[in-house]
Motif scaffolding. Structure first.
Motif, short mmCIF file in Angstrom:
data_model
loop_
_atom_site.label_atom_id
_atom_site.label_comp_id
_atom_site.label_asym_id
_atom_site.label_seq_id
_atom_site.Cartn_x
_atom_site.Cartn_y
_atom_site.Cartn_z
N ILE A 16 9.89 5.77 -0.57
CA ILE A 16 8.50 5.39 -0.80
C ILE A 16 7.91 4.92 0.53
O ILE A 16 8.46 4.02 1.16
CB ILE A 16 8.39 4.27 -1.84
N GLY A 17 6.83 5.53 0.93
CA GLY A 17 6.15 5.13 2.16
C GLY A 17 5.17 4.01 1.87
O GLY A 17 4.10 4.25 1.33
N PHE A 42 16.57 -1.80 -3.31
CA PHE A 42 16.20 -0.79 -2.34
C PHE A 42 16.73 -1.14 -0.97
O PHE A 42 17.11 -2.28 -0.70
CB PHE A 42 14.68 -0.63 -2.28
N ARG A 43 16.75 -0.16 -0.12
CA ARG A 43 17.05 -0.35 1.29
C ARG A 43 15.73 -0.21 2.03
O ARG A 43 14.99 0.76 1.82
CB ARG A 43 18.04 0.71 1.77
N LEU A 44 15.43 -1.17 2.89
CA LEU A 44 14.15 -1.21 3.57
C LEU A 44 14.31 -0.82 5.03
O LEU A 44 15.22 -1.28 5.70
CB LEU A 44 13.58 -2.63 3.48
N GLN A 45 13.43 0.06 5.47
CA GLN A 45 13.40 0.46 6.88
C GLN A 45 12.02 0.18 7.43
O GLN A 45 11.06 0.84 7.05
CB GLN A 45 13.74 1.95 7.02
N HIS A 46 11.91 -0.85 8.27
CA HIS A 46 10.63 -1.13 8.93
C HIS A 46 10.48 -0.18 10.11
O HIS A 46 11.46 0.27 10.68
CB HIS A 46 10.58 -2.57 9.44
N PHE A 47 9.26 0.10 10.47
CA PHE A 47 9.01 0.92 11.64
C PHE A 47 7.67 0.56 12.25
O PHE A 47 6.85 -0.10 11.62
CB PHE A 47 9.05 2.42 11.30
N ASN A 94 3.70 -4.74 8.81
CA ASN A 94 4.94 -4.64 8.03
C ASN A 94 5.07 -3.27 7.37
O ASN A 94 5.44 -3.16 6.22
CB ASN A 94 5.00 -5.75 6.99
N LEU A 95 4.79 -2.22 8.11
CA LEU A 95 4.92 -0.87 7.57
C LEU A 95 6.39 -0.61 7.29
O LEU A 95 7.26 -0.99 8.06
CB LEU A 95 4.38 0.14 8.57
N SER A 96 6.66 0.06 6.17
CA SER A 96 8.06 0.28 5.82
C SER A 96 8.23 1.50 4.94
O SER A 96 7.27 2.02 4.38
CB SER A 96 8.62 -0.96 5.10
N ILE A 97 9.47 1.93 4.86
CA ILE A 97 9.88 3.00 3.95
C ILE A 97 10.99 2.43 3.09
O ILE A 97 11.98 1.91 3.61
CB ILE A 97 10.36 4.24 4.72
N LEU A 98 10.82 2.50 1.78
CA LEU A 98 11.83 2.00 0.85
C LEU A 98 12.69 3.18 0.40
O LEU A 98 12.16 4.23 0.07
CB LEU A 98 11.16 1.37 -0.37
N LYS A 99 13.99 2.97 0.37
CA LYS A 99 14.92 4.01 -0.08
C LYS A 99 15.55 3.55 -1.39
O LYS A 99 16.14 2.48 -1.47
CB LYS A 99 16.01 4.23 0.96
N LEU A 100 15.41 4.37 -2.44
CA LEU A 100 15.98 4.07 -3.75
C LEU A 100 17.02 5.11 -4.11
O LEU A 100 16.79 6.31 -3.95
CB LEU A 100 14.89 4.10 -4.82
N ASP A 101 18.16 4.64 -4.61
CA ASP A 101 19.21 5.54 -5.07
C ASP A 101 19.06 5.69 -6.57
O ASP A 101 19.52 4.86 -7.34
CB ASP A 101 20.58 4.96 -4.72
N ASP A 143 0.86 -1.19 0.00
CA ASP A 143 0.00 0.00 0.00
C ASP A 143 0.89 1.24 0.00
O ASP A 143 1.05 1.91 1.02
CB ASP A 143 -0.96 0.00 1.19
N TRP A 144 1.49 1.52 -1.16
CA TRP A 144 2.35 2.68 -1.29
C TRP A 144 1.51 3.94 -1.19
O TRP A 144 0.58 4.15 -1.95
CB TRP A 144 3.10 2.66 -2.61
N GLU A 145 1.83 4.79 -0.24
CA GLU A 145 1.03 5.98 0.03
C GLU A 145 1.67 7.29 -0.43
O GLU A 145 0.98 8.20 -0.83
CB GLU A 145 0.71 6.09 1.52
#
Length: 159
Positions: free
Chosen positions: A101-102, A132-137, A113-120, A87-89
């Protein structure tokens, strides 16, 4: 008493938007329409060089970041490897050219499994598939996942 009436009248008149000297801002100019291929855009972000508008779609759509030029023409599709669009918001960018990407939509309050994806995206010129680098929170109030009708996340902002 007379001072209160005069002061109240002055305050009411000063709140009248027609009495203020401000430019008219209710006219919006449409720069372009989004491509018809994009059915449910949930976020856009400007690239570091201000030449590309990055766009994502909401839940149930592809795990793709779409690049648009400043006229709204689709110029690239970037497949985000090994990531589902749960569910990309929202999407945002930083000053180094990364985008985030939230993936934290939670309409049913059943996701943990909420997460923020980081793309270079500086690496984009070399390939059309991105890792991507994934950051769960988790939210401060962990009851979010257990109680219905809780307010969830819908935006991501970098400070």
């Amino acid at each position: 008493m007379l001072r209160i009436v005069i002061l109240s009248g002055f305050l009411l008149l000063s709140c009248n938007p027609k009495a203020q000297d401000s430019p008219k801002t209710d006219d919006l100019k449409v720069e372009f329409s989004l491509p018809k291929k994009l059915k449910e855009v949930s976020g856009i972000a400007m690239s570091k060089d201000k030449k590309t508008i990055w766009s994502i779609e909401d839940q149930g759509n592809k795990n793709v970041v779409y690049g648009l030029d400043l006229q709204g023409n689709q110029t690239t599709d970037v497949l985000v490897n090994n990531a589902d669009n749960n569910d990309w918001e929202d999407i945002t960018a930083d000053s180094q050219g990364n985008i985030y990407i939230g993936d934290f939509g939670n309409n049913e309050n059943d996701r943990q499994n909420l997460s923020i994806l980081k793309l270079d995206l500086k690496m984009l010129l070399k390939k059309q598939r991105m890792s991507f680098r994934l950051q769960h929170f988790i939210t401060k109030d962990k009851r979010n996942f257990l109680q219905k009708n809780q307010i969830g996340c819908t935006i991501v902002r970098l400070s």
